[in-house]
Design an enzyme around this catalytic site. Structure first.
Site, PDB file in Angstrom:
ATOM      1  CD  GLU A   1      -0.538   7.335   6.213  1.00  0.00           C
ATOM      2  OE1 GLU A   1       0.554   7.455   6.791  1.00  0.00           O
ATOM      3  OE2 GLU A   1      -0.855   6.317   5.567  1.00  0.00           O
TER       4      GLU A   1
ATOM      5  CE1 TYR B   1       2.469   5.568  -3.425  1.00  0.00           C
ATOM      6  CE2 TYR B   1       1.316   3.673  -4.318  1.00  0.00           C
ATOM      7  CZ  TYR B   1       2.467   4.247  -3.830  1.00  0.00           C
ATOM      8  OH  TYR B   1       3.619   3.492  -3.738  1.00  0.00           O
TER       9      TYR B   1
ATOM     10  CG  ASP C   1      -1.793   1.224   1.334  1.00  0.00           C
ATOM     11  OD1 ASP C   1      -2.401   1.571   0.302  1.00  0.00           O
ATOM     12  OD2 ASP C   1      -1.899   1.857   2.405  1.00  0.00           O
ATOM     13  CB  SER C   2       0.168   4.808  -0.530  1.00  0.00           C
ATOM     14  OG  SER C   2      -0.961   4.887   0.320  1.00  0.00           O
TER      15      SER C   2
ATOM     16  CB  CYS D   1      -9.524   4.598   0.414  1.00  0.00           C
ATOM     17  SG  CYS D   1      -7.890   5.070   1.035  1.00  0.00           S
TER      18      CYS D   1
ATOM     19  CG  HIS E   1      -5.219   5.097   4.408  1.00  0.00           C
ATOM     20  ND1 HIS E   1      -4.610   4.587   3.281  1.00  0.00           N
ATOM     21  CD2 HIS E   1      -4.229   5.649   5.154  1.00  0.00           C
ATOM     22  CE1 HIS E   1      -3.307   4.819   3.348  1.00  0.00           C
ATOM     23  NE2 HIS E   1      -3.047   5.461   4.472  1.00  0.00           N
TER      24      HIS E   1
ATOM     25  CB  CYS F   1      -3.031   0.455  -2.521  1.00  0.00           C
ATOM     26  SG  CYS F   1      -3.092   2.160  -3.069  1.00  0.00           S
ATOM     27  CG  ASN F   2      -9.531   0.592  -2.801  1.00  0.00           C
ATOM     28  OD1 ASN F   2     -10.462  -0.045  -3.259  1.00  0.00           O
ATOM     29  ND2 ASN F   2      -9.160   0.504  -1.534  1.00  0.00           N
TER      30      ASN F   2
HETATM   31  N1  DGL Z   1      -4.848   3.255   0.873  1.00  0.00           N
HETATM   32  C1  DGL Z   1      -4.797   3.588  -0.489  1.00  0.00           C
HETATM   33  C2  DGL Z   1      -6.047   3.299  -1.251  1.00  0.00           C
HETATM   34  O1  DGL Z   1      -6.675   2.294  -0.940  1.00  0.00           O
HETATM   35  C3  DGL Z   1      -4.097   4.857  -0.874  1.00  0.00           C
HETATM   36  C4  DGL Z   1      -4.411   6.081  -0.166  1.00  0.00           C
HETATM   37  C5  DGL Z   1      -3.472   7.173  -0.635  1.00  0.00           C
HETATM   38  O2  DGL Z   1      -2.264   6.970  -0.558  1.00  0.00           O
HETATM   39  O3  DGL Z   1      -3.973   8.194  -1.101  1.00  0.00           O
HETATM   40  O4  DGL Z   1      -6.406   3.974  -2.179  1.00  0.00           O
END
Ligand code: DGL
Length: 277
Positions: free
Chosen positions: A158, A48, A16-17, A190, A192, A79-80
């Site tokens: 975060e 990301y 993931d990011s 996402c 997160h 990570c989506n």
């Molecule tokens: N957790 C990630 C996602 O599922 C990326 C979130 C990010 O880095 O913007 O998209």
């Protein structure tokens, strides 16, 4: 020829990011306790979600190359944003199984909705790709999909503001139009977002089913490993490191964070220079 037995004992690569993918790793640990995991969080380059598809693809390819140096037998794109932008490129690059988080989430939402009004909240990159509405409409042509980019959620997570009036206020603004339309199912698009699930749930209302793709993603991984004869049959013996964590920056912060998300206490996270891959 690598023996099948040796292949089965290799770890799963998860990336993931940043810390969001830990919500998926946690589910893999729960559902597939025999599997070893190598996790990579791109903490130097998070988020990301506000980057271009080209940049997200470049980063994802580097990570896949790094994970392959760790002899992983499969990769979970936890990570989506990377699933939405880089999946095709990754499938071209690597010849081991890859599992994304978008398709499992879309499938669960289709099964869950009763009024065919599905909301999707995700990063700008994921929403911009249109991938969720495409998958959902391909499989349920009656579905109405309402998508909303929520770019402030990732930095709030975060920063550890999981239960905070600021997060409440931002969630109220983001979710207002989804509430007005009367969705009955909301995809946390996402990785997160499950970390602030209770805030999202409180504001969207208890009648709305929240879909966390992590559960279905781990199920899909299990299915795929079984199909390919790659499931690890035994829990690795004492002395084998079950889970290893790598980041591109700020290992201490990541470690603290991971320890509050995972029941398994992580021993350490190692910083690597991802630009070398
Ligand atoms: N957790 C990630 C996602 O599922 C990326 C979130 C990010 O880095 O913007 O998209």
């Amino acid at each position: 020829m690598i023996e099948q037995e040796e292949l089965r004992n290799r770890p799963i690569g998860v990336f993931d990011s940043g810390v969001g993918g830990l919500t998926v790793a946690r589910e893999i640990m729960r559902q597939l306790p025999n599997e070893r995991i190598v996790y990579f969080g791109d903490t130097a380059r998070v988020p990301y979600g506000n980057k271009s598809p080209e940049t997200i693809t470049k980063f994802s390819r580097q990570i896949a190359r790094f994970l392959q140096t760790q002899d992983v037998k499969a990769i979970v794109v936890a990570c989506n944003s990377a699933s939405a932008c880089a999946l095709d490129a990754l499938e071209e690059d690597v010849d081991i199984p890859i599992v994304d988080v978008v398709r499992p989430g879309a499938k669960t939402a289709i099964g869950a909705t009763k009024n065919d009004k599905i909301g999707v909240i995700a990063t700008a990159a994921t929403i911009g790709s249109g991938i969720y509405s495409r998958y959902i409409k391909e499989n349920d042509s009656d579905a109405m999909v309402l998508s909303k980019a929520c770019p402030l959620f990732v930095p709030l997570v975060e920063e550890g503001l999981w239960e905070d009036p600021v997060t409440d206020e931002i969630a109220r603004r983001y979710l207002a139009e989804l509430i007005d339309v009367g969705i009955d199912t909301l995809i946390l698009g996402c990785t997160h977002y499950p970390i602030i699930r209770s805030t999202i749930g409180r504001i969207i209302g208890e009648d709305v089913t929240l879909v966390n793709p992590a559960y279905e993603t781990a199920m899909e991984l299990k299915r795929l490993l079984q199909e390919k004869g790659l499931e690890s049959e035994h829990r690795p013996g004492l002395g084998t490191e079950l889970y290893r964590f790598f980041v591109s920056d700020a290992a201490d912060k990541f470690q603290k964070f991971a320890n509050s998300i995972l029941t398994y206490g992580i021993l350490s996270a190692k910083v690597i220079n991802i630009d070398e891959y």
